[in-house]
Every structure is written in structure tokens, then in C-alpha cells.
Design an enzyme around this catalytic site. Structure first.
Site, PDB file in Angstrom:
ATOM      1  N   ASP A 198       0.788  -1.209   0.054  1.00  0.00           N
ATOM      2  CA  ASP A 198       0.028   0.000  -0.010  1.00  0.00           C
ATOM      3  C   ASP A 198       0.974   1.326   0.019  1.00  0.00           C
ATOM      4  O   ASP A 198       1.388   1.819   0.979  1.00  0.00           O
ATOM      5  CB  ASP A 198      -0.877  -0.380   1.212  1.00  0.00           C
ATOM      6  CG  ASP A 198      -1.656   1.195   1.388  1.00  0.00           C
ATOM      7  OD1 ASP A 198      -1.725   2.179   0.547  1.00  0.00           O
ATOM      8  OD2 ASP A 198      -2.565   1.367   2.455  1.00  0.00           O
ATOM      9  N   GLN A 201       1.079   6.371   1.207  1.00  0.00           N
ATOM     10  CA  GLN A 201       1.580   7.242   1.788  1.00  0.00           C
ATOM     11  C   GLN A 201       3.152   7.345   1.487  1.00  0.00           C
ATOM     12  O   GLN A 201       3.929   8.018   1.807  1.00  0.00           O
ATOM     13  CB  GLN A 201       1.554   7.256   3.261  1.00  0.00           C
ATOM     14  CG  GLN A 201      -0.052   7.275   3.763  1.00  0.00           C
ATOM     15  CD  GLN A 201      -0.288   8.534   3.695  1.00  0.00           C
ATOM     16  OE1 GLN A 201       0.310   9.564   3.664  1.00  0.00           O
ATOM     17  NE2 GLN A 201      -1.787   8.600   3.806  1.00  0.00           N
TER      18      GLN A 201
END
Length: 406
Positions: A198, A201
Site C-alpha cells: 500500500d 503514503q
């Protein structure tokens, strides 16, 4: 970095909020957009708005070239080996769900393991919960250390030969923890598992090389890196993507359609059913141009200085609790003693300072921290130490206000 010149490229920062100069400290939720991105999207809609891949007229050709040109910019940005490995999606959430549906549900069975961590965003938890329920696989968690990091020993103890998929955030959106992705990928592969990162960020804040990381999937959203909302990327290794079925069916992703059966286009288009997010992709391409112009290494270094300065200054406030490791990415999550984080954010907003308050789509992590919610200040290339000084002043005002109330 010339931060003053960078700030001038973000029109939204040049305003007052509640009678104060605006300080935006919520870039982990969504970043602000530079003029170059706003203008690129505006130019598309004004001058060559058209569908892609379908027409041979001039505007259609120009739109297709811009859309596919953006894909090539993404390829170079994350160092993918081919544009066939770059799938445009609505964002990180859609990208992760696509892998969970198309790869996990087709390849997992009872007795297999999916390994994640308690620091994950809900978008990297719920798809795997559902995949485990659908396939009979077991969902396992790598335990966190006291400071909110994970040790490689814990990874080795959790990942086994039954593990088929590891899904982990590059950077925690709450703790600021930067995970050792390359090493975790090596452990996963040693056990025959694939790994999804993921990167929501990660990609906006640091240089990403998917080949060097050797990740099987890398997902991220455009709106956190200066691009419009509604556009994201699912990177996948070509050999994996070729063996995955689409999850959306319709126009654009087909090769031939017969009355009772159909065949799919080649990569990457078989995963992009329907009219794609054309303006979003063009905006993402412009955002990548802007990031490259500033320099990803320069952005990382600038943000590291801001994070260090924020940690130093916030520790001077009595009654503040800061969550996460000492060395972190460009965000600080905290609570003031006896003040609800929503109240903290409300007082800061009255001072023209935007921060996030809530569970940050990370309720399992909130329970691990033994809180219901926190406040979070997150930084980007356009922030300065002066912004952090304003935050510190705002927190002192918050303490004084609620100290007088109680």
C-alpha cells in the site's frame, strides 16, 4: 529546495481561513494541487475533451496520446519495466480490492495464509478479511513493537510456507512508520508468497523503484501527490497480471464479444473497463512532472527536516502524547491530555490551521494504541517550519482554552 517558490505554485495556500493565514497540515488525507495540474486538467476539458482509444478524429487522438503518455510517466516514476504493468484505477482502495478479488480469490484456499499488520489502513484490511472469508484462508498479523515499528524477526516468525500473500503499508498514515519493504518482500518470496504494498503514503513522499523493492503489487492514489481525486495506480508484475481475470466487464477492456463468450484485451487495458478516468490520468501525469521537477529526494529530505522539527517542538508542550517511532515520515499523530482530538482540531481550525482528527481509517491501530481517536498533522513539500510554529502556538491556545473551561 526553494519552498517559497514551490508554495507560489499552490493557489489554495494563498488565502485566509477564519481571519488567519491558512496553514494546511492534512496532506496525508489529500494534498493540494499545483497550478500545473489544475491547468493540465482545464486544458483537456477546454481544448481536447474526447474519449480515448475509440475514435480516429483529432481530439480523440490527442486525448489518447495524453492518457497513454501519463501511463508512461507513471512507469518511469515507479521504475516499472513496462507500461503493461501500470493499471489506472480510481485509487489505492480500488487497486487493493482488484488484487483481492482477481488474484487472492482465484489463488487462495483453506489452509493458506494472508499476512498483514495492525497498522494498516482499512483499505488494506477489509479486502483481505473478505478474501479470507471467501476462500477459507487464514488472516494473520505481524505484531508491532512498542514504538509502532515491526521487526524483521517478527516478520520471519509470522510468514510461513503456508503464507501465500503479504500486504503491508509502505508508510503508516498514523504512526509515520516507514516499513522495510525490500527486506519483507525477500522474506515473503523465500516462502513462495506474493507481496502487495500500500503505497498511498509512500509514492508521494519518496523515490519508489518497484523493481528494486521486488514487490509484486504496488498501489497508490494520485490525490495524495498533487493530482486530482479519483485516479490511482495498480502496479503488478506482468506475469501475475496476465494470469488474473478482470473484475469489471464492459466496453474498452474487450477484444472480441460473441453472443455467449468474450475475450479480453491485452495488458494493461483488460483491467480498465468502461471510459477511463482520462482527465485524472492527465492530471496525474502533470503532477509527476511537477514532482520530478522539484525532485523526490529533495522532497524526502525537506519533509524529514520538518518531521524532526515538529517532533522537537511538540515535545515542549506539557501533556502531549505523541504516537509512533522517533524516526518517522512527514506526519505527527498526537493527543493533548484531557482534550478530545476533535476539539483540538476545531480550535486549530479557528486559528486557520487544518489538521485531521479521528481514527484515520485505522481502528485496529487505535485499539492497539488504547485510544478512540487522535489528531494528526501531516506535511508536504509546501510546508515550512513557520507552519509548525503556528501549529505549536495553536496547541498552546487549545490547552489554555480547555484549561480555563475545566
Amino acid at each position: 529546495m526553494d519552498v517559497k517558490a514551490i508554495r507560489e505554485q499552490f493557489p489554495i495556500l494563498n488565502q485566509e481561513v477564519n481571519g488567519h493565514p491558512f496553514v494546511y497540515l492534512d496532506s496525508s488525507a489529500t494534498s493540494q494541487k499545483p497550478k500545473a495540474v489544475i491547468e493540465a486538467v482545464d486544458t483537456y476539458y477546454r481544448n481536447y475533451n474526447s474519449n480515448v482509444h475509440r475514435g480516429v478524429h483529432t481530439l480523440g487522438t490527442k486525448a489518447t496520446e495524453a492518457y497513454e503518455g501519463a501511463r508512461e510517466k507513471v512507469r518511469r516514476f515507479i521504475h516499472a519495466s513496462s507500461t503493461a504493468e501500470v493499471i489506472f484505477t480510481r485509487g489505492t482502495t480500488t487497486s487493493i480490492n482488484t488484487v483481492a478479488y482477481s488474484y487472492a480469490r482465484a489463488n487462495l484456499k483453506p489452509g493458506d495464509e494472508i499476512v498483514i499488520t495492525p497498522m494498516e489502513h482499512h483499505s488494506n484490511i477489509i479486502p483481505w478479511q473478505q478474501a479470507a472469508k471467501a476462500t477459507g484462508a487464514t488472516l494473520k498479523y505481524i505484531p508491532l513493537q512498542e514504538d509502532g515499528t515491526i521487526s524483521l524477526d517478527a516478520v520471519r516468525q509470522t510468514v510461513t510456507n503456508q503464507t501465500k500473500l503479504v500486504a503491508i503499508t509502505h508508510i503508516s498514515n498514523v504512526l509515520g512508520t516507514v516499513n522495510p519493504i525490500k527486506e519483507i518482500a525477500r522474506i515473503a518470496h523465500d516462502h513462495g508468497a506474493v507481496i502487495l504494498i500500500d503505497g498511498a503514503q509512500g509514492a508521494p513522499h519518496m523515490k519508489v523503484d518497484v523493481q528494486d523493492l521486488d514487490c509484486d503489487f504496488y498501489t497508490f492514489s494520485g490525490h495524495k501527490m498533487g493530482a486530482p481525486t479519483g485516479i490511482g495506480v495498480m502496479y503488478g508484475k506482468k506475469e501475475l497480471l496476465e494470469n488474473m481475470e478482470p473484475v469489471e466487464f464492459g466496453g474498452e477492456m474487450i477484444d472480441f464479444v460473441n453472443l455467449y463468450d468474450s475475450t479480453w484485451k491485452e495488458l494493461p487495458w483488460k483491467f480498465e473497463g468502461g471510459t477511463p478516468i482520462i482527465a485524472g490520468a492527465i492530471g496525474l501525469g502533470a503532477a509527476i512532472d511537477f514532482l520530478n521537477q522539484v525532485g523526490m529526494e529533495e522532497i524526502t529530505a525537506h519533509e524529514q527536516k520538518l518531521a524532526d522539527y515538529a517532533m522537537q517542538q511538540m515535545k515542549t508542550i506539557d501533556g502531549i502524547k505523541i504516537y509512533g517511532p522517533e524516526k518517522r515520515a512527514a506526519l505527527v499523530t498526537f493527543n493533548l491530555e484531557d482534550v478530545h482530538p476533535h476539539d483540538t482540531a476545531t480550535v486549530l481550525d479557528a486559528e486557520g490551521i487544518a489538521v485531521r482528527a479521528g481514527h484515520h481509517c485505522a481502528q485496529p491501530l487505535m485499539r492497539w494504541l488504547d485510544v478512540t481517536a487522535t489528531a494528526r498533522a501531516s506535511f508536504y513539500m509546501y510546508n515550512t517550519e513557520k507552519d509548525i510554529d503556528r501549529l505549536i502556538d495553536g496547541l498552546q491556545i487549545t490547552k489554555e482554552y480547555f484549561g480555563n473551561v475545566f
